[in-house]
Design a protein around this motif. Structure first.
Motif, PDB file in Angstrom:
ATOM      1  N   GLN A 291       0.716  -1.267  -0.028  1.00  0.00           N
ATOM      2  CA  GLN A 291       0.041   0.002   0.031  1.00  0.00           C
ATOM      3  C   GLN A 291       0.690   1.449   0.017  1.00  0.00           C
ATOM      4  N   ILE A 292       2.264   1.062   0.351  1.00  0.00           N
ATOM      5  CA  ILE A 292       2.809   2.247   0.459  1.00  0.00           C
ATOM      6  C   ILE A 292       3.181   2.927  -0.876  1.00  0.00           C
ATOM      7  N   TYR A 293       3.192   2.160  -1.965  1.00  0.00           N
ATOM      8  CA  TYR A 293       3.490   2.390  -3.146  1.00  0.00           C
ATOM      9  C   TYR A 293       2.264   2.792  -4.266  1.00  0.00           C
ATOM     10  N   THR A 294       1.241   2.096  -3.582  1.00  0.00           N
ATOM     11  CA  THR A 294      -0.018   2.026  -4.470  1.00  0.00           C
ATOM     12  C   THR A 294      -1.149   2.970  -3.805  1.00  0.00           C
ATOM     13  N   HIS A 295      -1.178   3.231  -2.506  1.00  0.00           N
ATOM     14  CA  HIS A 295      -2.038   4.107  -1.834  1.00  0.00           C
ATOM     15  C   HIS A 295      -1.664   5.342  -1.217  1.00  0.00           C
ATOM     16  N   PHE A 299       2.725  11.707   3.357  1.00  0.00           N
ATOM     17  CA  PHE A 299       2.708  11.435   4.709  1.00  0.00           C
ATOM     18  C   PHE A 299       1.004  10.820   4.890  1.00  0.00           C
ATOM     19  N   ALA A 300       0.696  10.300   5.911  1.00  0.00           N
ATOM     20  CA  ALA A 300      -0.675   9.603   6.165  1.00  0.00           C
ATOM     21  C   ALA A 300      -1.070   9.953   7.800  1.00  0.00           C
ATOM     22  N   THR A 301      -2.200  10.163   7.841  1.00  0.00           N
ATOM     23  CA  THR A 301      -2.921  10.420   9.213  1.00  0.00           C
ATOM     24  C   THR A 301      -3.853   9.251   9.637  1.00  0.00           C
ATOM     25  N   LYS A 302      -4.316   8.524   8.525  1.00  0.00           N
ATOM     26  CA  LYS A 302      -5.350   7.487   8.840  1.00  0.00           C
ATOM     27  C   LYS A 302      -4.724   6.273   7.752  1.00  0.00           C
ATOM     28  N   THR A 303      -5.132   5.069   8.166  1.00  0.00           N
ATOM     29  CA  THR A 303      -4.992   4.006   7.232  1.00  0.00           C
ATOM     30  C   THR A 303      -6.148   3.597   6.498  1.00  0.00           C
ATOM     31  N   LYS A 304      -5.680   2.833   5.293  1.00  0.00           N
ATOM     32  CA  LYS A 304      -6.833   2.264   4.389  1.00  0.00           C
ATOM     33  C   LYS A 304      -7.110   1.013   5.126  1.00  0.00           C
ATOM     34  N   SER A 305      -6.571   0.277   6.027  1.00  0.00           N
ATOM     35  CA  SER A 305      -6.963  -1.131   6.557  1.00  0.00           C
ATOM     36  C   SER A 305      -6.696  -1.062   7.979  1.00  0.00           C
ATOM     37  N   THR A 338       8.590   5.887   0.626  1.00  0.00           N
ATOM     38  CA  THR A 338       8.385   6.306   2.053  1.00  0.00           C
ATOM     39  C   THR A 338       7.015   6.900   2.437  1.00  0.00           C
ATOM     40  N   VAL A 339       6.552   6.621   3.530  1.00  0.00           N
ATOM     41  CA  VAL A 339       5.574   7.515   4.146  1.00  0.00           C
ATOM     42  C   VAL A 339       5.711   7.804   5.471  1.00  0.00           C
TER      43      VAL A 339
END
Length: 457
Positions: A291-295, A299-305, A338-339
């Motif tokens: 998911q790091i390179y597809t989604h 940066f991120a504060t919420k996850t997909k899964s 990287t995220v």
């Protein structure tokens, strides 16, 4: 639209099968695989997966005359309707704009121009995608030539073919104009997106390309061997003060920096134990390496899964401010993606990832992982052929400029603006195209929704 309504007013319609209005309906063929003499020629050969509701101008594979002779395929003329009969694209329709041959999973339909306009038939079949797919059988709902030939097509004014073709041509003109607008919009917005990305990458590389002072080089040499500084040749290049496209001065790094290897200013922890099958709709937030390179973006504060607490207890977790790095991919570009995790909750991490804990600005570090310097560096460090990995030692040895935190924040604020602009355009592109596609479908359904009161039993 008023003109076409007048043309359709009181018009009699007869439903004919595709086989009745076609000069020829055939399937293609495939040369034996693994025979070098059959491939690499100049005859375009279309695979089923390349049929995708649109005009076909090229194919990914070309075969030789010998390959054509050793298959049941025949070269079909341009402007045939091609229907995918097997696989993931079953039911999809295309029009070949060049002579070509197809594999056996394609139905090739040459329309009789005295009865029907091939693009009229094409647009109608586009509207029947779900229905055509539902006619199939098997795990992938495959269809066959018999089914394709039996598909019903509405023919207006069947007793006056001249008027019939005039009506069909007017419908084609309207629907083609909507299709063209959608294609033009997609091309225009993609060009704009690429220009925005190029501008963003230019400033990112400029802002992060600190020239290395001689004192920094001496310090690094005294502590490490020269082979550990694989990216120094790029970083030592003098920083340009002008945008090569506009001639305007660019914002440059300020203040003195120290050059450090990532292993000196932080700690790498390898992820573990998380698989896609563990995903749930709710639970403990998690990030899978793919998911790091597809989604995810920078940066991120919420996850997909999410995963269960029980699974999460077995996983390594990233804390707020940590970097999450994909250590495995199928290509060099994605490995090392990287995220920066900026969420308040700890997040579970899968294997094939690294957690990087540090005391720097997390976004600043994440942006460094997007630079040409890192891309050039990792190309010399990755291992593997089909599956590409970047070793932990390689990441620990990557040398970066470490300015004061205030300067890191200044750089991040500039790059965040470019990132936001690029993201907004990226999100807006498919939405705008989707609206145009819905507009096309609305008019297509309006123009092609003929009453079915004259269908042969």
């Amino acid at each position: 639209m008023s003109n076409i309504k007048k043309l359709l007013e009181g018009v009699e319609v007869e439903w004919k099968t595709l086989g009745e209005i076609a000069e020829n309906v055939s399937s293609g063929g495939t040369p034996n695989t693994g025979v070098e003499a059959f491939y690499g020629g100049n005859i375009p050969w279309l695979r089923t997966q390349e049929v995708g509701n649109g005009d076909i101008w090229s194919t990914s594979i070309k075969i030789t005359e010998l390959g054509l002779k050793n298959s049941s395929a025949k070269i079909i003329p341009a402007n045939c309707i091609i229907v995918a009969m097997y696989g993931a694209t079953v039911g999809k329709v295309g029009v070949n704009k060049i002579p070509l041959c197809t594999n056996q999973a394609c139905a090739n339909v040459q329309i009789n121009a005295k009865i029907a306009n091939y693009r009229y038939v094409y647009h109608f079949l586009l509207s029947q995608y779900k229905y055509i797919k539902s006619l199939g059988a098997g795990s992938q709902t495959n269809i066959n030539l018999k089914i394709v030939k039996s598909l019903l097509i509405p023919i207006p004014c069947p007793n006056n073919l001249k008027k019939s073709l005039e009506i069909q041509q007017e419908i084609v003109r309207i629907l083609d104009s909507f299709s063209m607008l959608t294609a033009e919009l997609q091309t225009k917005l993609q060009a704009e997106l690429q220009a925005r990305k190029s501008q963003y990458e230019y400033y990112r590389n400029q802002l992060l390309a600190y020239p290395m002072e001689e004192s920094d080089q001496s310090s690094l040499r005294s502590n490490r061997s020269a082979t550990s500084i694989q990216n120094s040749d790029t970083l030592m290049q003098p920083l340009s003060t002008l945008n090569p496209h506009t001639g305007n001065s660019v914002l440059q790094p300020r203040g003195k920096v120290e050059w450090k290897m990532l292993g000196e200013i932080g700690t790498f922890i390898r992820g573990n134990g998380l698989q896609k099958k563990d995903f749930m709709e709710n639970g403990v937030p998690c990030i899978h390496y793919g998911q790091i390179y597809t989604h995810y973006g920078t940066f991120a504060t919420k996850t997909k899964s999410f995963i269960s607490k029980e699974t999460a207890n077995k996983c390594k977790k990233a804390h707020k401010g940590d970097l999450i790095i994909a250590s495995t991919s199928e290509n060099v570009e994605d490995v090392g993606k990287t995220v920066a995790w900026l969420g308040d909750d700890d997040v579970a991490i899968s294997n094939h990832t690294f957690i990087y804990s540090h005391n720097q600005n997390p976004k600043y570090l994440a942006y460094l992982f997007q630079t040409q310097a890192f891309l050039k560096y990792k190309k010399t460090k990755v291992v593997g052929v089909k599956v590409i990995d970047i070793p932990q030692k390689a990441l620990e040895s990557f040398c970066i400029p470490v300015p004061p935190l205030e300067e890191q924040e200044r750089i991040v604020s500039i790059l965040d603006k470019f990132d936001a602009l690029t993201t907004s355009l990226t999100e807006g592109l498919p939405k705008e195209i989707e609206l145009r596609q819905k507009q096309y479908e609305y008019y297509r359904n309006m123009l092609l929704s003929f009453p079915k009161n004259n269908i042969k039993a």
